[in-house]
Motif scaffolding. Structure first.
Motif, mmCIF file in Angstrom:
data_model
loop_
_atom_site.group_PDB
_atom_site.id
_atom_site.type_symbol
_atom_site.label_atom_id
_atom_site.label_comp_id
_atom_site.label_asym_id
_atom_site.label_seq_id
_atom_site.Cartn_x
_atom_site.Cartn_y
_atom_site.Cartn_z
ATOM 1 N N PHE A 56 0.828 -1.216 0.000
ATOM 2 C CA PHE A 56 0.000 0.000 0.000
ATOM 3 C C PHE A 56 0.857 1.261 0.000
ATOM 4 O O PHE A 56 0.363 2.348 0.289
ATOM 5 N N THR A 57 2.134 1.107 -0.338
ATOM 6 C CA THR A 57 3.047 2.248 -0.311
ATOM 7 C C THR A 57 3.809 2.374 -1.617
ATOM 8 O O THR A 57 3.854 1.446 -2.430
ATOM 9 N N ASN A 58 4.416 3.537 -1.789
ATOM 10 C CA ASN A 58 5.387 3.770 -2.854
ATOM 11 C C ASN A 58 6.755 3.704 -2.199
ATOM 12 O O ASN A 58 7.156 4.621 -1.475
ATOM 13 N N PHE A 59 7.482 2.618 -2.442
ATOM 14 C CA PHE A 59 8.713 2.349 -1.695
ATOM 15 C C PHE A 59 9.792 1.881 -2.661
ATOM 16 O O PHE A 59 9.601 0.910 -3.402
ATOM 17 N N ASN A 60 10.915 2.586 -2.669
ATOM 18 C CA ASN A 60 12.021 2.239 -3.577
ATOM 19 C C ASN A 60 13.293 1.867 -2.827
ATOM 20 O O ASN A 60 14.384 1.954 -3.376
ATOM 21 N N ILE A 61 13.181 1.480 -1.553
ATOM 22 C CA ILE A 61 14.282 1.064 -0.671
ATOM 23 C C ILE A 61 15.071 2.257 -0.133
ATOM 24 O O ILE A 61 15.382 2.318 1.057
ATOM 25 N N ALA A 265 6.964 -15.435 -22.116
ATOM 26 C CA ALA A 265 7.180 -16.412 -21.048
ATOM 27 C C ALA A 265 7.152 -15.751 -19.673
ATOM 28 O O ALA A 265 7.635 -16.318 -18.697
ATOM 29 N N ARG A 266 6.571 -14.572 -19.597
ATOM 30 C CA ARG A 266 6.490 -13.860 -18.314
ATOM 31 C C ARG A 266 5.504 -14.554 -17.387
ATOM 32 O O ARG A 266 4.404 -14.910 -17.777
ATOM 33 N N THR A 267 5.911 -14.769 -16.138
ATOM 34 C CA THR A 267 5.022 -15.306 -15.108
ATOM 35 C C THR A 267 4.900 -14.276 -13.988
ATOM 36 O O THR A 267 5.612 -13.268 -13.980
ATOM 37 N N VAL A 268 4.002 -14.532 -13.044
ATOM 38 C CA VAL A 268 3.794 -13.584 -11.958
ATOM 39 C C VAL A 268 5.071 -13.418 -11.138
ATOM 40 O O VAL A 268 5.446 -12.299 -10.761
ATOM 41 N N VAL A 269 5.770 -14.520 -10.860
ATOM 42 C CA VAL A 269 6.998 -14.422 -10.064
ATOM 43 C C VAL A 269 8.096 -13.725 -10.858
ATOM 44 O O VAL A 269 8.894 -12.972 -10.293
ATOM 45 N N THR A 270 8.151 -13.941 -12.163
ATOM 46 C CA THR A 270 9.110 -13.220 -13.003
ATOM 47 C C THR A 270 8.816 -11.723 -12.974
ATOM 48 O O THR A 270 9.720 -10.893 -12.916
ATOM 49 N N PHE A 277 13.719 -6.639 -7.961
ATOM 50 C CA PHE A 277 15.176 -6.747 -7.948
ATOM 51 C C PHE A 277 15.843 -6.095 -9.147
ATOM 52 O O PHE A 277 17.073 -6.002 -9.181
ATOM 53 N N THR A 278 15.055 -5.666 -10.139
ATOM 54 C CA THR A 278 15.627 -4.942 -11.273
ATOM 55 C C THR A 278 15.288 -3.458 -11.202
ATOM 56 O O THR A 278 16.152 -2.603 -11.343
ATOM 57 N N ARG A 279 14.014 -3.159 -10.953
ATOM 58 C CA ARG A 279 13.579 -1.757 -10.871
ATOM 59 C C ARG A 279 13.553 -1.217 -9.437
ATOM 60 O O ARG A 279 13.431 -0.015 -9.242
ATOM 61 N N PHE A 280 13.604 -2.111 -8.456
ATOM 62 C CA PHE A 280 13.579 -1.740 -7.034
ATOM 63 C C PHE A 280 12.328 -0.945 -6.666
ATOM 64 O O PHE A 280 12.381 -0.066 -5.804
ATOM 65 N N GLU A 281 11.212 -1.248 -7.316
ATOM 66 C CA GLU A 281 9.922 -0.677 -6.930
ATOM 67 C C GLU A 281 9.259 -1.655 -5.957
ATOM 68 O O GLU A 281 8.383 -2.432 -6.318
ATOM 69 N N MET A 282 9.695 -1.601 -4.708
ATOM 70 C CA MET A 282 9.303 -2.603 -3.733
ATOM 71 C C MET A 282 7.824 -2.532 -3.363
ATOM 72 O O MET A 282 7.223 -3.548 -3.017
#
Length: 312
Positions: A56-61, A265-270, A277-282
Motif C-alpha cells: 500500500f506504499t510507494n517504496f524504492n528502498i 514467457a512472463r510469469t507472476v513471479v518473473t 530486484f531490477t527496478r527496485f519498486e518494492m
C-alpha cells in the motif's frame, strides 16, 4: 437471533478458556517449541506482514515508504498489460503442471509400489533427480536451442523435415509449449517421493480386512483404503504442487531469456522479480507478492476441501 449469538459467544469463550488451560498444563512443551516459533515468526510471518504493508506504499528502498492506498493494486489489475500476460501464463502453467503433475506423481508411485525394491529405487531416483539438481532444465535449453546446433533443430534439419531452425524459445508461439512440459517434469520429484513413502507405510492388514468386507478389485481398494489413509501425504503433495506451479520463475528465465520475446514467457513471479530486484519498486512488487499469496491460499483451500471428500 440474540439468543443464537449469545450461545455462539459463550461457546467461543469456553473454547478459549480450554485453550488457555491446556497451555498452562503443557507449558513446558511450548517451551520446546519456542525456538522454532521464534524462527518461523521472524522469517515467515513478519516478512508476509511487511509485504502486505508495503503493497500500500510507494517504496524504492532508498526513500521512506509513502502510503498511497490501493493505487498499486489499481495499476496492477487495470493498467499493467504485462501483468495480464503473466497471470495468463502462470494460471495456464498451474492448471497443467499442478493437477497433472500431482496426479502423475501419485499414479507412478502407486504403480511402482509392488515392484522389487531395486527397480523401485532406480525409478524413484529418476523421478527425484530433477528436484535435487537445480540446473536439470538446462538439458532442455540444449535440446530446444534456437540455432542449428540445438538437438531438436539439428535432427529435424538432418532428416530433411526443416530448412531453417525453429525458434523454440524465442518465438511466442512455441515458448510456453516448451516451458510447460519442462516445469511438469521438474515438479514431479517431491510429491512423488512423499507418495512412495506414504504407500510403503500403509498397514497391510487393512487391505485384508477390506477384501473380507467386500472390496472386489484394485480400484475399490485404492478409493476406500489407500486414499483415505494417505490424506496427510496427499495434502503435502497438493501444497508442494501448488507452490511449484505458482512459483515458476527460474525455468522461463533460463530457457526463454529475461525478458522473453514480447514477454511471452512472463510469469507472476518473473514480474515480481523484475519490479523487486531490477527496478527496485518494492511497493509495487509487494502488491504482486500479496496477490500471488492470496491466490495460493485460495487454491490451497479448494484442494483441501476436495481431499476431505476422498473416501466419503
Amino acid at each position: 437471533m440474540n439468543n443464537m449469538w449469545t450461545k455462539y459467544f459463550r461457546k467461543k469463550r469456553l473454547e478459549l478458556s480450554d485453550t488457555v488451560r491446556s497451555a498452562k498444563v503443557h507449558k513446558f512443551c511450548y517451551l520446546f517449541l519456542l525456538p522454532y516459533a521464534v524462527l518461523f515468526i521472524t522469517f515467515n510471518v513478519l516478512p508476509i506482514i511487511n509485504s502486505i504493508y508495503y503493497s500500500f506504499t510507494n517504496f524504492n528502498i532508498l526513500e521512506k515508504p509513502e502510503f498511497i492506498g490501493f493505487r498499486n493494486y489499481i495499476n496492477l489489475f487495470l493498467q499493467d498489460e504485462v501483468f495480464q500476460i503473466a497471470v495468463k501464463n502462470t494460471f495456464l502453467t498451474a492448471l497443467i503442471v499442478g493437477p497433472v503433475g500431482y496426479i502423475l506423481a501419485f499414479i507412478f508411485a502407486w504403480l511402482i509400489n509392488e515392484l522389487p525394491r531395486w527397480i523401485r529405487t532406480i525409478i524413484v531416483l529418476f523421478f527425484y533427480t530433477p528436484s535435487i539438481s537445480a540446473q536439470a532444465y538446462l538439458v532442455f535449453k540444449n535440446l530446444f536451442s534456437d540455432d542449428r546446433y540445438g538437438w531438436a533443430n539439428s535432427w529435424l534439419i538432418k532428416v530433411g523435415f526443416l530448412d531453417q531452425p525453429i525458434l523454440f524459445l524465442s518465438d511466442p508461439r512455441y515458448a510456453m509449449k516448451v516451458i510447460i512440459p519442462v516445469c511438469l517434469w521438474m515438479s514431479l520429484g517431491t510429491g512423488f517421493l512423499a507418495f512412495v513413502a506414504g504407500l510403503k507405510g500403509l498397514d497391510k492388514s487393512q487391505y485384508e480386512a477390506g477384501y473380507i468386507d467386500g472390496i472386489q478389485n484394485r480400484w475399490q481398494e485404492l478409493w476406500f483404503i489407500t486414499l483415505p489413509n494417505m490424506k496427510p501425504m496427499l495434502l503435502f503433495g497438493a501444497v508442494m504442487s501448488i507452490t511449484n506451479a505458482f512459483n515458476v520463475c527460474d525455468i522461463p528465465m533460463a530457457l526463454a531469456g529475461y525478458p522473453s520475446t514480447e514477454y511471452c514467457a512472463r510469469t507472476v513471479v518473473t514480474h515480481l522479480f523484475d519490479y523487486g530486484f531490477t527496478r527496485f519498486e518494492m511497493g509495487y512488487a509487494s502488491a504482486i507478492a500479496t496477490t500471488l499469496f492470496l491466490a495460493m491460499i485460495i487454491c490451497n483451500k479448494i484442494i483441501q476441501a476436495m481431499l476431505n471428500r476422498v473416501g466419503h
